[in-house]
Scaffold this active site. Structure first.
Site, short mmCIF file in Angstrom:
data_model
loop_
_atom_site.label_atom_id
_atom_site.label_comp_id
_atom_site.label_asym_id
_atom_site.label_seq_id
_atom_site.Cartn_x
_atom_site.Cartn_y
_atom_site.Cartn_z
N LYS A 73 0.81 -1.23 0.00
CA LYS A 73 0.00 0.00 0.00
C LYS A 73 0.84 1.27 0.00
CE LYS A 73 -2.03 -0.47 4.00
NZ LYS A 73 -1.42 -1.66 4.57
N ARG A 84 -9.30 1.77 9.29
CA ARG A 84 -8.94 0.38 9.60
C ARG A 84 -10.03 -0.32 10.38
NH1 ARG A 84 -2.93 0.91 9.36
NH2 ARG A 84 -1.92 -1.03 9.89
N ARG A 102 11.57 -6.39 5.31
CA ARG A 102 11.53 -4.97 5.69
C ARG A 102 12.15 -4.77 7.07
NH1 ARG A 102 5.78 -2.24 5.38
NH2 ARG A 102 5.41 -3.39 7.27
N ARG A 150 12.10 -1.81 11.69
CA ARG A 150 10.84 -1.40 12.31
C ARG A 150 10.53 -2.27 13.50
NH1 ARG A 150 5.75 0.06 8.49
NH2 ARG A 150 4.62 -0.92 10.19
N ARG A 178 -0.39 -8.58 13.71
CA ARG A 178 -0.91 -7.57 12.77
C ARG A 178 -1.72 -8.21 11.65
NH1 ARG A 178 4.34 -5.07 11.11
NH2 ARG A 178 3.18 -3.61 9.81
P1 AMP Z 1 1.12 0.69 9.36
O1 AMP Z 1 2.37 1.42 9.07
O2 AMP Z 1 -0.07 1.24 8.60
O3 AMP Z 1 1.23 -0.80 9.20
O4 AMP Z 1 0.78 0.95 10.89
C1 AMP Z 1 1.64 0.54 11.92
C2 AMP Z 1 0.87 0.46 13.23
O5 AMP Z 1 0.33 1.74 13.56
C3 AMP Z 1 -0.32 -0.47 13.22
O6 AMP Z 1 0.02 -1.81 13.50
C4 AMP Z 1 -1.18 0.14 14.32
O7 AMP Z 1 -0.67 -0.18 15.60
C5 AMP Z 1 -0.96 1.62 14.12
N1 AMP Z 1 -1.94 2.22 13.18
C6 AMP Z 1 -1.67 2.83 11.98
N2 AMP Z 1 -2.79 3.29 11.42
C7 AMP Z 1 -3.80 2.98 12.27
C8 AMP Z 1 -5.21 3.19 12.26
N3 AMP Z 1 -5.81 3.80 11.23
N4 AMP Z 1 -5.92 2.73 13.31
C9 AMP Z 1 -5.34 2.11 14.35
N5 AMP Z 1 -4.02 1.88 14.42
C10 AMP Z 1 -3.26 2.31 13.41
#
Ligand code: AMP
Length: 187
Positions: free
Chosen positions: A13, A88, A127, A133, A144
């Site tokens: 994404k 989400r 990654r 990360r 996740r």
């Molecule tokens: P991502 O980089 O989008 O995979 O996000 C990393 C982490 O940030 C996720 O595993 C969640 O803990 C948190 N996170 C990011 N976006 C959201 C969202 N829209 N709602 C809730 N948690 C989020």
């Protein structure tokens, strides 16, 4: 254009969102990036979010809704935005609808990235080695992916009935996938 990118962690994404946003001339906003920055800056939001992120859980809606509101009300989002990593949950999707309606806009399209589970795990472990990360550890990755299936995948149905969902394969080269995205949204 207001577009949502929906896909499991590791589905591409972020990469594809950046390419698409540039093509459309609108910003791409990733709540994950904003949260990681907040954690780094040790803001109140960052402090609230950090433990959930490390565990691979979603940051609770009460905490994230303010951030989504800020993003969608900002002048930068006036002509459209590519949303990466939000909404989400159904509560977040409802908030996005409400905030766009206030702008006399709506979600124009949802791009769903299809990638098989073991390919996702391989990509995320890769990654982790490259970027370090904190939430790309095997335990957090498993969590996740679980959270995605349980809380985020149901958004498909939320948007499906509006006829705005474009499902594409997220497998192949970056250029292959970018072409599918472009064709899906007619950009
Ligand atoms: P991502 O980089 O989008 O995979 O996000 C990393 C982490 O940030 C996720 O595993 C969640 O803990 C948190 N996170 C990011 N976006 C959201 C969202 N829209 N709602 C809730 N948690 C989020």
């Amino acid at each position: 254009m207001y577009l949502i990118l929906l896909g499991a962690p590791g589905s591409g994404k972020g990469t594809q969102g950046a390419i698409l946003a540039q093509r459309l001339g609108v910003p791409k906003v990733a709540t994950g990036d904003l949260l990681r920055e907040a954690v780094k800056q040790e803001t109140a939001l960052g402090k609230e979010a950090e433990s959930y992120m490390t565990a691979g859980l979603l940051v609770p809606d009460e905490v994230i809704l303010g951030l989504i509101e800020e993003v969608l009300q900002s002048p930068e989002a006036a002509d459209g935005i590519v949303m990466d990593g939000f909404p989400r949950t159904v509560a977040q999707a409802e908030a996005v609808d409400r905030l766009l309606e206030a702008r006399r806009a709506r979600v124009d399209g949802v791009i769903v990235f299809d990638v098989a589970q073991d390919e996702l795990v391989t990509r995320m472990l890769g990654r982790a080695r490259e970027q370090g990360r904190g939430d790309d550890t095997p335990d957090a990755i498993r969590k996740r992916l679980e959270v995605f299936v349980e809380e985020t995948a149901p958004l498909n149905a939320y948007y499906e009935e509006r006829g705005i969902v474009h499902r594409i394969s997220g497998v192949g080269t970056i250029l292959d996938v970018a072409r599918r995205v472009r064709e899906a949204v007619g950009a």
